[in-house]
Each structure stands twice: as C-alpha cells, then as structure tokens.
Design a protein around this motif. Structure first.
Motif, short mmCIF file in Angstrom:
data_model
loop_
_atom_site.label_atom_id
_atom_site.label_comp_id
_atom_site.label_asym_id
_atom_site.label_seq_id
_atom_site.Cartn_x
_atom_site.Cartn_y
_atom_site.Cartn_z
N LEU A 18 0.81 -1.24 0.05
CA LEU A 18 -0.10 -0.09 0.08
C LEU A 18 0.87 1.22 0.08
N ARG A 19 2.16 1.34 0.68
CA ARG A 19 2.81 2.34 0.79
C ARG A 19 3.20 2.55 -0.53
N ARG A 20 3.90 1.64 -1.20
CA ARG A 20 4.64 1.58 -2.58
C ARG A 20 3.47 2.03 -3.61
N ALA A 21 2.47 1.83 -3.48
CA ALA A 21 1.05 2.31 -4.35
C ALA A 21 1.12 3.67 -4.02
N ALA A 22 0.92 4.02 -2.88
CA ALA A 22 0.75 5.54 -2.47
C ALA A 22 1.73 6.29 -3.08
N ILE A 23 3.07 6.10 -2.98
CA ILE A 23 4.25 6.83 -3.48
C ILE A 23 4.24 6.66 -5.13
N ALA A 24 3.81 5.58 -5.73
CA ALA A 24 3.80 5.66 -7.16
C ALA A 24 2.73 6.50 -7.66
N ALA A 25 1.59 6.74 -6.98
CA ALA A 25 0.55 7.59 -7.26
C ALA A 25 0.87 9.23 -6.97
N GLY A 26 1.94 9.53 -6.44
CA GLY A 26 2.25 10.84 -6.23
C GLY A 26 2.52 11.25 -4.63
N ALA A 27 2.03 10.35 -3.76
CA ALA A 27 2.51 10.73 -2.38
C ALA A 27 3.81 10.80 -2.11
N PRO A 28 4.27 12.05 -1.50
CA PRO A 28 5.69 12.09 -1.04
C PRO A 28 6.13 11.05 0.03
N ALA A 29 7.12 10.41 -0.15
CA ALA A 29 7.41 9.29 0.82
C ALA A 29 7.72 10.04 2.18
N GLY A 30 8.41 11.03 2.28
CA GLY A 30 8.67 11.72 3.35
C GLY A 30 7.57 12.23 4.39
N SER A 31 6.54 12.34 3.80
CA SER A 31 5.20 12.96 4.42
C SER A 31 4.05 11.48 4.72
N LEU A 32 4.41 10.39 4.31
CA LEU A 32 3.77 9.29 4.50
C LEU A 32 3.88 8.59 5.53
N PHE A 33 2.98 8.83 6.67
CA PHE A 33 3.33 8.13 7.72
C PHE A 33 2.60 6.87 8.18
N ALA A 34 2.80 6.14 9.25
CA ALA A 34 2.35 4.95 9.45
C ALA A 34 0.54 5.11 9.77
N ARG A 35 0.20 5.92 10.22
CA ARG A 35 -1.20 6.16 10.45
C ARG A 35 -2.01 6.39 9.07
N HIS A 36 -1.34 6.98 7.99
CA HIS A 36 -2.00 7.00 6.82
C HIS A 36 -2.18 5.68 6.17
N ILE A 37 -1.04 4.86 6.33
CA ILE A 37 -1.17 3.51 5.75
C ILE A 37 -2.18 2.63 6.52
N GLU A 38 -2.09 2.81 7.81
CA GLU A 38 -3.31 1.87 8.47
C GLU A 38 -4.76 2.50 8.12
N GLU A 39 -5.00 3.76 7.75
CA GLU A 39 -6.17 3.99 7.27
C GLU A 39 -6.53 3.43 5.95
N VAL A 40 -5.63 3.56 5.09
CA VAL A 40 -5.87 2.84 3.85
C VAL A 40 -6.13 1.28 4.07
N ASP A 41 -5.29 0.71 4.99
CA ASP A 41 -5.33 -0.63 5.18
C ASP A 41 -6.85 -1.03 5.47
N ARG A 42 -7.62 -0.28 6.37
CA ARG A 42 -8.84 -0.63 6.60
C ARG A 42 -9.88 -0.63 5.61
N LEU A 43 -9.48 0.07 4.36
CA LEU A 43 -10.29 -0.15 3.56
C LEU A 43 -10.19 -1.32 2.80
N ILE A 44 -9.17 -2.27 3.17
CA ILE A 44 -9.21 -3.58 2.83
C ILE A 44 -9.71 -4.74 4.07
N THR A 45 -9.28 -4.36 5.13
CA THR A 45 -9.40 -5.47 6.33
C THR A 45 -11.02 -5.13 7.05
N GLY A 46 -11.40 -3.83 7.06
CA GLY A 46 -12.27 -3.30 7.85
C GLY A 46 -13.34 -2.56 7.07
N TRP A 47 -13.72 -3.09 5.80
CA TRP A 47 -14.57 -2.38 4.89
C TRP A 47 -16.18 -2.17 5.35
#
Length: 370
Positions: free
Chosen positions: A315-344
C-alpha cells in the motif's frame, strides 16, 4: 612496532571499504556490494598499489565528508593513509551550514587540515539551511544535497561518512521513540544513496576508538557545541537517554542497539522484497484520466490474503507511485488505507499527502492524485 590499536582499527575499516569500492568500480553495476551487508570481518584483500605511490588519474575518486570533529577527522586521516596503498584517489569535502558564528572560518580550517593530510581535491561548500522538518532534518537535507553535488562535480565513486556504532545506537533509539517500524529501527545502512554513493566504514567502531585514534595521531579536532545542546533531540539522546539506559540496564546497550539495527535491516529487506513480488500480482496502473492524473488499481482480494507487514508495504509503495511524497507518508496514513481492505464498511475516500486520494470501488482499491 605497528600503529596504535585505535589507528589500526580505523585504517582497517577504511581499507575494507576501499576494497569494496574497487570491486564495484571494476565490475558490472549488479556486482556491487549489498547495501545491507557490513564489510567482511576478514582482512581486506584488495591488491594494493606501491606503498606511498600516487593513484593513477583514472583511478576512482573517494571523498571523505569531514566536519572537523573527531569521527570525521579520523576518517579523513585513515582515507589519506589507505587510498594510495589501494590505488584510489582521495579527496575531502566539508559543509558549512552557516548556523554558528565563524562557521566559514572553521570550514576553511578543516579544508587546510585535509590538505595537510594529503587529500585532493578538497573543498568547503556553504549551504542555506531551511526549516522543513525541524532544524536537524533541514541541516541534514542541506548537507546531503551539498555532498551529492560535490560527488557529481568531481565524479567521485563514493563519499565516506564517519558515523560510528554510537551514532547507530542513537538512530535506532530515535526510531523506536517515533514508533516508525522495522525500517526505521534498521538505522543507517553500510551503503546508501544513489548507486551506493555513501559508505560508512565506522559502524562497527565505537566513538571512543575513533577519538583515541585522533589523540594517537595528534589530529586537531573540533567539538561542535550543537552536539551538547539539549535543544537538539539527538543531543538529548546522546547525553541523557543513553546514559540513563546504561545505568539502568548495564553496559552493552549501545552494542545491543547497533545489533538490533542489523537484525531489523535484514528483516526489512526480506519483507520489502516480498512486497515487491506481491505488488506485481495485485497492482495495475490505469491510463491517465482526462485531468491527467494516473490511477493505481489494487486487487483487494489479493491484498487481503497477504500478511499485514507485506500488505502495508504494498500500500505504501502504491501511494508513492501515485504521487504521495514518501517523507510525508506516515504509518497512520497506511493504517487508514489498510482498513479499506480489512475493515470495509463502505467508508469514504481517504486523502493522503500530495493530494492523493484512495477509495474502494468494488473489488479494487483505486489510488490517484488530484
């Protein structure tokens, strides 16, 4: 009679790294040393040139990044000694951050000391330190940008950095305090930067050893007052946190933290490799939409079947590929995205740094910018 043990230790550490640089220089790029692996503990086996002879003009150039402190002066002296014996050209760079009065004069002194050691080319680079990410991060960004530019300008094969085992322990402790995960706990790599530009020969040596090497060689050193300034986080870790830990837990904390860095790096490398393979199975890149934004599509079923550590890396790699700056992408962001898969539960789209939006559309996760 041989050199002082501390001097012998720093020279051996640099000799091993010069051997690795020569091997990488003469081989195809794919044959370069692994960034995760420390230099061999056996004696380096590079074929040295005649003792004391100058390296040929076409020999690779290695630069020492030198602030004038004990770690970097020890590094510069070891490089100056070992380079002609290995058939390598050796130079030095010091960066003037302009953060203290008289920093330009101090930078000039450091260049004079490097020239006296026999390094060439030598230069001082003045930089302007911004404010992004805090003073320590801003100074680091400016410093590495200057070192990158110097390496490009001189065509250097590598830049040596004087980070020690103590620096590694501090880095791991800072990562632990931030809760940044395995990659952060892995600390500093032996080899890093574009094309393996940066090398850290002293990561297995403690700070006392390199300082003792300077004393044994009567090398003048400068103690940066920022290193004892409690307004800087690393300074507090060095002079307050680590001593308290050693008092409570006993000696060996620094060594244990440095060992944790290597173990964490091995784990992180393995998980990153797994995520790269999994990414190929679950990701497709859609054509740019009318607005010009490119979308990344991920298969949610395939993602759900992955272990959490691997899935979140994808998910992190995909977000960076879409244009999210790596230095501003934190664990809490990825956790929120992960819930779209595991807690839909029909959640709304999630906004990430860099104007990147993540939404679930049926069995797909769509990540696009704009």
């Amino acid at each position: 009679m041989g050199p002082h043990p501390a001097v012998a230790a720093i020279r051996l550490a640099v000799r091993r790294v010069l051997h690795d640089i020569l091997v990488a220089h003469s081989a195809a790029p794919s044959a370069a040393s692994s960034p995760s692996a420390p230099p061999s503990l056996s004696s380096a086996s590079a074929a040295p040139g005649p003792r004391g002879s100058a390296a040929p003009d076409d020999a690779p150039l290695v630069l020492a990044a030198c602030s004038g402190g004990a770690d970097s002066m020890a590094l510069a002296s070891a490089l100056a000694f070992e380079a002609p014996r290995a058939g390598v050209r050796a130079g030095g760079v010091t960066v003037d951050h302009g953060l203290q009065q008289g920093s330009d004069a101090r930078a000039a002194e450091v260049t004079d000391r490097m020239r006296a050691l026999g390094l060439a080319p030598v230069e001082a680079i003045a930089v302007s330190v911004g404010r992004g990410g805090g003073p320590e991060a801003a100074a680091r960004d400016a410093r590495y940008a200057a070192l990158d530019a110097a390496a490009e300008r001189h065509g250097a094969a590598a830049v040596l950095l004087g980070h020690t085992r103590d620096d590694q322990a501090e880095t791991v402790l800072l990562g632990l305090a931030r809760g940044s995960g395995t990659r952060s706990l892995s600390g500093m790599a032996w080899v890093s930067g574009a094309g393996g530009r940066y090398r850290r020969p002293f990561l297995q040596l403690d700070r006392h050893t390199v300082r003792e090497a300077c004393l044994a060689q009567s090398l003048p050193v400068w103690d940066d007052p920022h290193n004892v300034d409690p307004s800087y986080t690393r300074s507090r870790v060095r002079h307050e946190a680590l001593p308290i830990l050693e008092k409570a837990l006993g000696k060996g904390v620094v060594e244990a933290l440095a060992r944790t860095a290597q173990l964490s790096r091995d784990d992180a490398d393995a998980l990153d490799a797994w995520a790269a393979r999994a990414e190929a199975d679950v990701m497709t890149t859609a054509p740019a939409a009318a607005g010009g934004a490119q979308a990344v599509h991920l298969d949610t079923v395939g993602l759900h079947g992955l272990p959490t550590a691997v899935r979140r890396r994808v998910l992190r790699r995909a977000a960076i590929a879409a244009g999210a700056p790596a230095g501003s992408l934190f664990a809490r962001h990825i956790e929120e995205v992960d819930r779209l898969i595991t807690g839909w539960r029909g959640q709304r789209a999630i906004n990430l740094p860099g104007r990147v939006e993540v939404r679930r559309e049926g069995g797909r996760l769509v990540i696009r910018q704009g």
